[in-house]
Write a protein that holds these residues in place. Sequence first.
Motif, PDB file in Angstrom:
ATOM      1  N   LEU A 113       9.184  10.205  -1.804  1.00 45.62           N
ATOM      2  CA  LEU A 113      10.101   9.682  -0.789  1.00 45.62           C
ATOM      3  C   LEU A 113       9.426   9.357   0.543  1.00 45.62           C
ATOM      4  O   LEU A 113       9.784   8.357   1.180  1.00 45.62           O
ATOM      5  CB  LEU A 113      11.249  10.668  -0.568  1.00 45.62           C
ATOM      6  CG  LEU A 113      12.241  10.804  -1.732  1.00 45.62           C
ATOM      7  CD1 LEU A 113      13.337  11.800  -1.388  1.00 45.62           C
ATOM      8  CD2 LEU A 113      12.854   9.443  -2.068  1.00 45.62           C
ATOM      9  N   VAL A 114       8.482  10.180   0.986  1.00 50.95           N
ATOM     10  CA  VAL A 114       7.856   9.930   2.285  1.00 50.95           C
ATOM     11  C   VAL A 114       7.172   8.559   2.325  1.00 50.95           C
ATOM     12  O   VAL A 114       7.412   7.766   3.248  1.00 50.95           O
ATOM     13  CB  VAL A 114       6.872  11.063   2.650  1.00 50.95           C
ATOM     14  CG1 VAL A 114       6.065  10.688   3.897  1.00 50.95           C
ATOM     15  CG2 VAL A 114       7.636  12.362   2.887  1.00 50.95           C
ATOM     16  N   ALA A 146       0.829  -1.211   0.000  1.00 52.99           N
ATOM     17  CA  ALA A 146       0.000   0.000   0.000  1.00 52.99           C
ATOM     18  C   ALA A 146       0.858   1.254   0.000  1.00 52.99           C
ATOM     19  O   ALA A 146       0.563   2.225  -0.710  1.00 52.99           O
ATOM     20  CB  ALA A 146      -0.927  -0.014   1.219  1.00 52.99           C
ATOM     21  N   ALA A 147       1.931   1.265   0.793  1.00 56.57           N
ATOM     22  CA  ALA A 147       2.802   2.438   0.860  1.00 56.57           C
ATOM     23  C   ALA A 147       3.494   2.681  -0.472  1.00 56.57           C
ATOM     24  O   ALA A 147       3.626   3.831  -0.921  1.00 56.57           O
ATOM     25  CB  ALA A 147       3.840   2.260   1.968  1.00 56.57           C
ATOM     26  N   ALA A 159       7.281   2.436   3.261  1.00 57.13           N
ATOM     27  CA  ALA A 159       7.373   1.115   2.641  1.00 57.13           C
ATOM     28  C   ALA A 159       8.645   0.395   3.064  1.00 57.13           C
ATOM     29  O   ALA A 159       8.640  -0.824   3.305  1.00 57.13           O
ATOM     30  CB  ALA A 159       7.321   1.246   1.119  1.00 57.13           C
ATOM     31  N   SER A 160       9.740   1.144   3.173  1.00 57.87           N
ATOM     32  CA  SER A 160      11.014   0.550   3.586  1.00 57.87           C
ATOM     33  C   SER A 160      10.964   0.061   5.025  1.00 57.87           C
ATOM     34  O   SER A 160      11.469  -1.011   5.352  1.00 57.87           O
ATOM     35  CB  SER A 160      12.144   1.570   3.422  1.00 57.87           C
ATOM     36  OG  SER A 160      12.272   1.972   2.084  1.00 57.87           O
ATOM     37  N   SER A 161      10.337   0.844   5.896  1.00 60.03           N
ATOM     38  CA  SER A 161      10.262   0.462   7.308  1.00 60.03           C
ATOM     39  C   SER A 161       9.349  -0.746   7.514  1.00 60.03           C
ATOM     40  O   SER A 161       9.629  -1.613   8.350  1.00 60.03           O
ATOM     41  CB  SER A 161       9.769   1.639   8.151  1.00 60.03           C
ATOM     42  OG  SER A 161       8.466   2.024   7.763  1.00 60.03           O
ATOM     43  N   GLN A 211      13.028  -2.746   3.526  1.00 62.11           N
ATOM     44  CA  GLN A 211      13.646  -2.517   2.219  1.00 62.11           C
ATOM     45  C   GLN A 211      14.577  -1.303   2.270  1.00 62.11           C
ATOM     46  O   GLN A 211      14.593  -0.476   1.371  1.00 62.11           O
ATOM     47  CB  GLN A 211      12.561  -2.304   1.158  1.00 62.11           C
ATOM     48  CG  GLN A 211      11.681  -3.511   0.921  1.00 62.11           C
ATOM     49  CD  GLN A 211      10.563  -3.209  -0.055  1.00 62.11           C
ATOM     50  OE1 GLN A 211       9.585  -2.541   0.266  1.00 62.11           O
ATOM     51  NE2 GLN A 211      10.700  -3.706  -1.275  1.00 62.11           N
ATOM     52  N   TRP A 212      15.364  -1.222   3.319  1.00 58.03           N
ATOM     53  CA  TRP A 212      16.233  -0.052   3.481  1.00 58.03           C
ATOM     54  C   TRP A 212      17.285   0.035   2.386  1.00 58.03           C
ATOM     55  O   TRP A 212      17.701   1.123   1.999  1.00 58.03           O
ATOM     56  CB  TRP A 212      16.889  -0.082   4.859  1.00 58.03           C
ATOM     57  CG  TRP A 212      15.900   0.052   5.974  1.00 58.03           C
ATOM     58  CD1 TRP A 212      15.548  -0.888   6.891  1.00 58.03           C
ATOM     59  CD2 TRP A 212      15.103   1.209   6.276  1.00 58.03           C
ATOM     60  NE1 TRP A 212      14.585  -0.404   7.747  1.00 58.03           N
ATOM     61  CE2 TRP A 212      14.300   0.881   7.398  1.00 58.03           C
ATOM     62  CE3 TRP A 212      14.982   2.476   5.706  1.00 58.03           C
ATOM     63  CZ2 TRP A 212      13.396   1.786   7.957  1.00 58.03           C
ATOM     64  CZ3 TRP A 212      14.073   3.380   6.257  1.00 58.03           C
ATOM     65  CH2 TRP A 212      13.303   3.030   7.372  1.00 58.03           C
TER      66      TRP A 212
END
Length: 212
Positions: free
Chosen positions: A100-101, A61-62, A106-108, A112-113
């Motif tokens: 980016l936000v 979703a992010a 999505a990374s957190s 997916q850092w």
Amino acid sequence: MTAESLWALAITALLAALLAWCFTPVVRAFAEPGTVWLRTRAHLPLAALAGWGAAVVAESAAELVALAAVGVGCSLLIVIDLVSHRLPDLLVAGTLGALLVPLVVASSLGHQWSALGRSLLAGMVLLLGYFLLALITPSGLGLGDVKFAAVIGCLLGWFGWSEVAMGTLLGFTINGVIALVLVLSRGGGRSSEIPFGPSMVFGAVLAVAISV
């Protein structure tokens, strides 16, 4: 493709178009009322297509929010660049932030850092690369294109380095083909100004479409 998937694609496309419609005054601020791009509301179908594509590509979703949001921003920038040969700093910065936000979220959530780091690094690489090209050939690239390169780099970097390379190459190729067509059709010459922003976007879209 299931009926639920089709509904999700259609709803995302509709929401993207509605969001672009809300930003119509921004487009009007940089376009003369009589221009065909504004009269036909070209940013609306472009945003709808971007929303549809985001729903196809996104895996969370992010990520969907990030890709749809950057698609809406790019739809506005495409029309503005076609009309006024400008990529307004505030809209470019807003589009970058809108990308980016959600990608940070999505990374957190998906750990997916590395993808986020690659995205940021690709944005800086393209920003620097376009800046150097603008110094070498100031008549070919404007500072708006240089700043917009950071958005394209961050978008493509999220998917991979091969997408960064392919999208950049396709952007220049598309712009070169357009310039050649204008010269051969005698509708333009060496001094004709060709907005580069649309080619950058379509090159990036093609690169992502080819890679998925």
